[in-house]
Structures are given as structure tokens and as C-alpha cells.
Design a protein around this motif. Structure first.
Motif, PDB file in Angstrom:
ATOM      1  N   ILE A  52       0.858  -1.192   0.000  1.00  0.00           N
ATOM      2  CA  ILE A  52       0.000   0.000   0.000  1.00  0.00           C
ATOM      3  C   ILE A  52       0.891   1.238   0.000  1.00  0.00           C
ATOM      4  N   THR A  53       0.617   2.162  -0.929  1.00  0.00           N
ATOM      5  CA  THR A  53       1.434   3.381  -0.977  1.00  0.00           C
ATOM      6  C   THR A  53       0.687   4.601  -0.457  1.00  0.00           C
ATOM      7  N   GLY A  54      -0.592   4.468  -0.208  1.00  0.00           N
ATOM      8  CA  GLY A  54      -1.354   5.594   0.328  1.00  0.00           C
ATOM      9  C   GLY A  54      -2.790   5.193   0.560  1.00  0.00           C
ATOM     10  N   ALA A  55      -3.466   5.899   1.458  1.00  0.00           N
ATOM     11  CA  ALA A  55      -4.874   5.614   1.714  1.00  0.00           C
ATOM     12  C   ALA A  55      -5.524   6.844   2.313  1.00  0.00           C
TER      13      ALA A  55
ATOM     14  N   VAL B 224      -7.539   3.657  -1.767  1.00  0.00           N
ATOM     15  CA  VAL B 224      -6.324   2.966  -1.359  1.00  0.00           C
ATOM     16  C   VAL B 224      -5.452   2.848  -2.600  1.00  0.00           C
ATOM     17  N   ASP B 225      -4.183   3.224  -2.467  1.00  0.00           N
ATOM     18  CA  ASP B 225      -3.238   3.137  -3.586  1.00  0.00           C
ATOM     19  C   ASP B 225      -2.331   1.930  -3.378  1.00  0.00           C
ATOM     20  N   PHE B 226      -2.148   1.157  -4.448  1.00  0.00           N
ATOM     21  CA  PHE B 226      -1.300  -0.030  -4.365  1.00  0.00           C
ATOM     22  C   PHE B 226      -0.149   0.075  -5.354  1.00  0.00           C
ATOM     23  N   ASP B 227       0.959  -0.486  -4.946  1.00  0.00           N
ATOM     24  CA  ASP B 227       2.131  -0.565  -5.810  1.00  0.00           C
ATOM     25  C   ASP B 227       2.000  -1.822  -6.663  1.00  0.00           C
ATOM     26  N   ILE B 228       1.278  -1.698  -7.790  1.00  0.00           N
ATOM     27  CA  ILE B 228       1.141  -2.821  -8.718  1.00  0.00           C
ATOM     28  C   ILE B 228       1.247  -2.289 -10.146  1.00  0.00           C
ATOM     29  N   PRO B 229       2.025  -2.947 -10.982  1.00  0.00           N
ATOM     30  CA  PRO B 229       2.206  -2.472 -12.344  1.00  0.00           C
ATOM     31  C   PRO B 229       0.927  -2.570 -13.159  1.00  0.00           C
ATOM     32  N   ASP B 230       0.241  -3.700 -13.081  1.00  0.00           N
ATOM     33  CA  ASP B 230      -1.000  -3.817 -13.829  1.00  0.00           C
ATOM     34  C   ASP B 230      -1.998  -4.516 -12.944  1.00  0.00           C
TER      35      ASP B 230
ATOM     36  N   VAL C 287       3.003  -6.160   7.908  1.00  0.00           N
ATOM     37  CA  VAL C 287       3.023  -4.757   7.487  1.00  0.00           C
ATOM     38  C   VAL C 287       2.773  -4.679   5.988  1.00  0.00           C
ATOM     39  N   LYS C 288       1.650  -4.063   5.624  1.00  0.00           N
ATOM     40  CA  LYS C 288       1.294  -3.996   4.209  1.00  0.00           C
ATOM     41  C   LYS C 288       1.633  -2.654   3.591  1.00  0.00           C
ATOM     42  N   SER C 289       1.928  -1.689   4.454  1.00  0.00           N
ATOM     43  CA  SER C 289       2.233  -0.361   3.951  1.00  0.00           C
ATOM     44  C   SER C 289       3.667  -0.328   3.448  1.00  0.00           C
ATOM     45  N   LYS C 290       3.867   0.245   2.258  1.00  0.00           N
ATOM     46  CA  LYS C 290       5.185   0.225   1.656  1.00  0.00           C
ATOM     47  C   LYS C 290       6.132   1.207   2.346  1.00  0.00           C
ATOM     48  N   ASN C 291       5.610   2.372   2.731  1.00  0.00           N
ATOM     49  CA  ASN C 291       6.484   3.424   3.243  1.00  0.00           C
ATOM     50  C   ASN C 291       6.329   3.692   4.733  1.00  0.00           C
TER      51      ASN C 291
ATOM     52  N   GLU D 245       3.500   2.172 -11.883  1.00  0.00           N
ATOM     53  CA  GLU D 245       3.335   1.079 -10.923  1.00  0.00           C
ATOM     54  C   GLU D 245       2.434   1.450  -9.766  1.00  0.00           C
ATOM     55  N   ASN D 246       1.376   2.142 -10.066  1.00  0.00           N
ATOM     56  CA  ASN D 246       0.483   2.533  -8.987  1.00  0.00           C
ATOM     57  C   ASN D 246      -0.965   2.493  -9.465  1.00  0.00           C
ATOM     58  N   ARG D 247      -1.806   1.819  -8.676  1.00  0.00           N
ATOM     59  CA  ARG D 247      -3.223   1.777  -9.016  1.00  0.00           C
ATOM     60  C   ARG D 247      -4.017   2.274  -7.815  1.00  0.00           C
ATOM     61  N   ARG D 248      -4.951   3.158  -8.098  1.00  0.00           N
ATOM     62  CA  ARG D 248      -5.785   3.746  -7.047  1.00  0.00           C
ATOM     63  C   ARG D 248      -7.187   3.164  -7.119  1.00  0.00           C
ATOM     64  N   PHE D 249      -7.627   2.546  -6.028  1.00  0.00           N
ATOM     65  CA  PHE D 249      -8.966   1.963  -5.955  1.00  0.00           C
ATOM     66  C   PHE D 249      -9.855   2.884  -5.126  1.00  0.00           C
ATOM     67  N   ARG D 250     -11.025   3.203  -5.645  1.00  0.00           N
ATOM     68  CA  ARG D 250     -11.977   4.029  -4.905  1.00  0.00           C
ATOM     69  C   ARG D 250     -13.156   3.185  -4.444  1.00  0.00           C
ATOM     70  N   ILE D 251     -13.432   3.268  -3.143  1.00  0.00           N
ATOM     71  CA  ILE D 251     -14.541   2.500  -2.548  1.00  0.00           C
ATOM     72  C   ILE D 251     -15.687   3.453  -2.251  1.00  0.00           C
ATOM     73  N   ARG D 252     -16.897   3.032  -2.572  1.00  0.00           N
ATOM     74  CA  ARG D 252     -18.072   3.836  -2.255  1.00  0.00           C
ATOM     75  C   ARG D 252     -19.154   2.963  -1.603  1.00  0.00           C
ATOM     76  N   PHE D 253     -20.083   3.609  -0.927  1.00  0.00           N
ATOM     77  CA  PHE D 253     -21.207   2.900  -0.313  1.00  0.00           C
ATOM     78  C   PHE D 253     -22.308   2.684  -1.336  1.00  0.00           C
TER      79      PHE D 253
END
Ligand SMILES: [Zn+2]
Length: 247
Positions: free
Chosen positions: A121-124, A133-139, A178-182, A233-241
């Protein structure tokens, strides 16, 4: 000198009111209490808002909650135009529970997403209606529909969510927690708070200081609104209700 506020929300995220005593008013007019139910902005979760009620029944709105010189010093920022409060005064604290409960549901939803997407995880950022939530994944190779289906599977299974304390040594022996990268959990405090999902943490456990609902069922209906490409190498996932809107 930094104050150490007793953070009641850590043991019970469902406290809506509590009595507390003012121990300091800082140079910007922020209130510091001996104890609090107000979560202070950190780890991607925004701080609580609410009111405090004085002995005479008058109320002061709290517009924000932040940490001070240390993470243990919790500062309650009053809305402008409030009456002065004095050190030693006893008040009743009340958080905006409706907002907090949405944040607890969303925060737990972010944990579920990290189960579906087991990548660094690179950010949330958690908010009442749209979290990311941002993940360090190329695709990603994920679709909104697939991820939503897997999230809702866990919601419907109504797994328990609970916290447990481990030692620095236990964490060192299990670096995979620990899942957070930084961001590393604070070391040297002796105890690290793990947020666990599932019987015996069978679904997930990771260090986290935020507030969460007590079961995945309480998260309620959620969906992935968007999967955005943020760099190579970053994908941002948006969660909604709510239910996923039909396209
Ligand atoms: Zn959390």
C-alpha cells in the motif's frame, strides 16, 4: 511538554460520549483533555468532529481533532466564536457519531480491499462517502466488478473484526503483517495494535491505530467506483457505499 491523552476510542470505538477534564488550552486555542473519544487525524482517517457540553449546559462545537507534539497528544480544535474554557473544567464530550460510524465502516472496507489486493500500500484516505487505497502494482488485472464481488463476499460472511496487541519482537518475526510500503508502525513503544479480521484473524491482520466496525457485515453494501492508473506502478482503488451503479 507534550501531554498524553488517554485514547478511549482505541479500546472501544463505539463510545459516543464521555466525561473529561481540560488539562490544557494550547497557544492556538485547542483543548487538551485527560481522556477523549475523539479520534485525531492520522493513518488516512480524518479526525472526529462533535461537541463538548459544559456544566452549565452550554455547548462548544469541535470542528477538528488533530495530534499535537506527539501522537499521544490529542488536540480538539473548537469552531470559531466559542466561549473561553478553563483548565480543570469538566465537560461531556460527544462525537458526531453518524459521521464517525460512516468512517468506521469505510475504514474497515479499506482493510477488506487489502485482502482482495494483497500488494504493498502506498497511500490511503478514508472519508464518509468515497475512500481510496493506492497499491504498488504495475497492472491491476482487476475489474471493478470482480473486486466488488469479492468485497461483498466478505461483507456477507459477517466476519468479526477485533484488535490485539503484539510486541515489537512478534512484529519483527512476522514482517508480512506490514502492508504499507512506506509507513512502518512505531517501534520501541513495546506494544503494536493489530486489527484482525475473521475467527483467529484467519482473513487478515495488520498494524492500525484507526477505528473500525466490529464485523464485516456492519460495513454494509460497498462497491469499487473506480480503478485509476496513477503512474506506471500505482493503481488507485476508490470504494463507495451502496450498490454498484449499472452502466
Ligand atoms: Zn485500520
Amino acid at each position: 511538554m507534550a501531554y498524553k491523552t488517554e485514547a478511549l476510542f482505541r479500546d472501544d470505538a463505539y463510545l459516543k460520549t464521555a466525561d473529561a477534564t481540560i488539562v490544557a488550552v494550547n497557544d492556538r486555542g485547542g483543548f487538551i483533555f485527560d481522556r477523549t473519544i475523539f479520534y485525531a487525524t492520522s493513518g488516512g482517517q480524518p479526525g472526529d468532529t462533535g461537541v463538548l457540553e459544559r456544566a452549565d449546559g452550554s455547548r462548544v462545537a469541535i470542528a477538528a481533532t488533530i495530534t499535537g507534539e506527539t501522537k499521544d497528544e490529542i488536540i480538539h480544535v473548537p469552531a470559531p466564536e466559542h466561549t473561553a474554557l478553563t483548565v480543570g473544567e469538566q465537560v461531556r464530550l460527544a462525537i458526531d457519531w453518524e459521521r464517525r460510524h460512516l468512517l468506521m465502516r469505510m475504514h474497515a472496507a479499506c482493510h477488506l480491499l487489502t485482502v482482495v489486493c494483497p500488494f504493498p500500500i502506498t497511500g490511503a484516505s478514508v472519508s464518509e462517502d468515497d475512500s481510496r487505497v493506492d497499491f504498488d502494482i504495475p497492472d491491476a488485472g482487476f475489474t471493478k466488478e470482480d473486486v466488488t464481488a469479492r468485497l461483498m463476499e466478505m461483507v456477507r460472511a459477517d466476519h468479526p473484526i477485533f484488535t490485539r496487541l503484539i510486541t515489537d519482537e512478534e512484529l519483527a518475526a512476522n514482517p508480512g503483517l506490514v502492508k504499507s510500503k512506506n509507513v512502518r508502525p512505531p517501534a520501541g513503544t513495546g506494544k503494536i495494535r493489530l486489527v484482525c479480521i475473521g475467527e483467529n484473524a484467519s482473513i487478515d491482520s495488520q498494524p492500525c491505530g484507526g477505528t473500525h466496525v466490529k464485523s464485516t457485515g456492519e460495513v454494509g453494501e460497498i462497491y469499487i467506483g473506480k480503478i485509476e492508473k496513477k503512474g506506471r506502478e500505482n493503481r488507485r482503488f476508490r470504494i463507495r457505499f451502496g450498490p454498484m451503479p449499472s452502466t
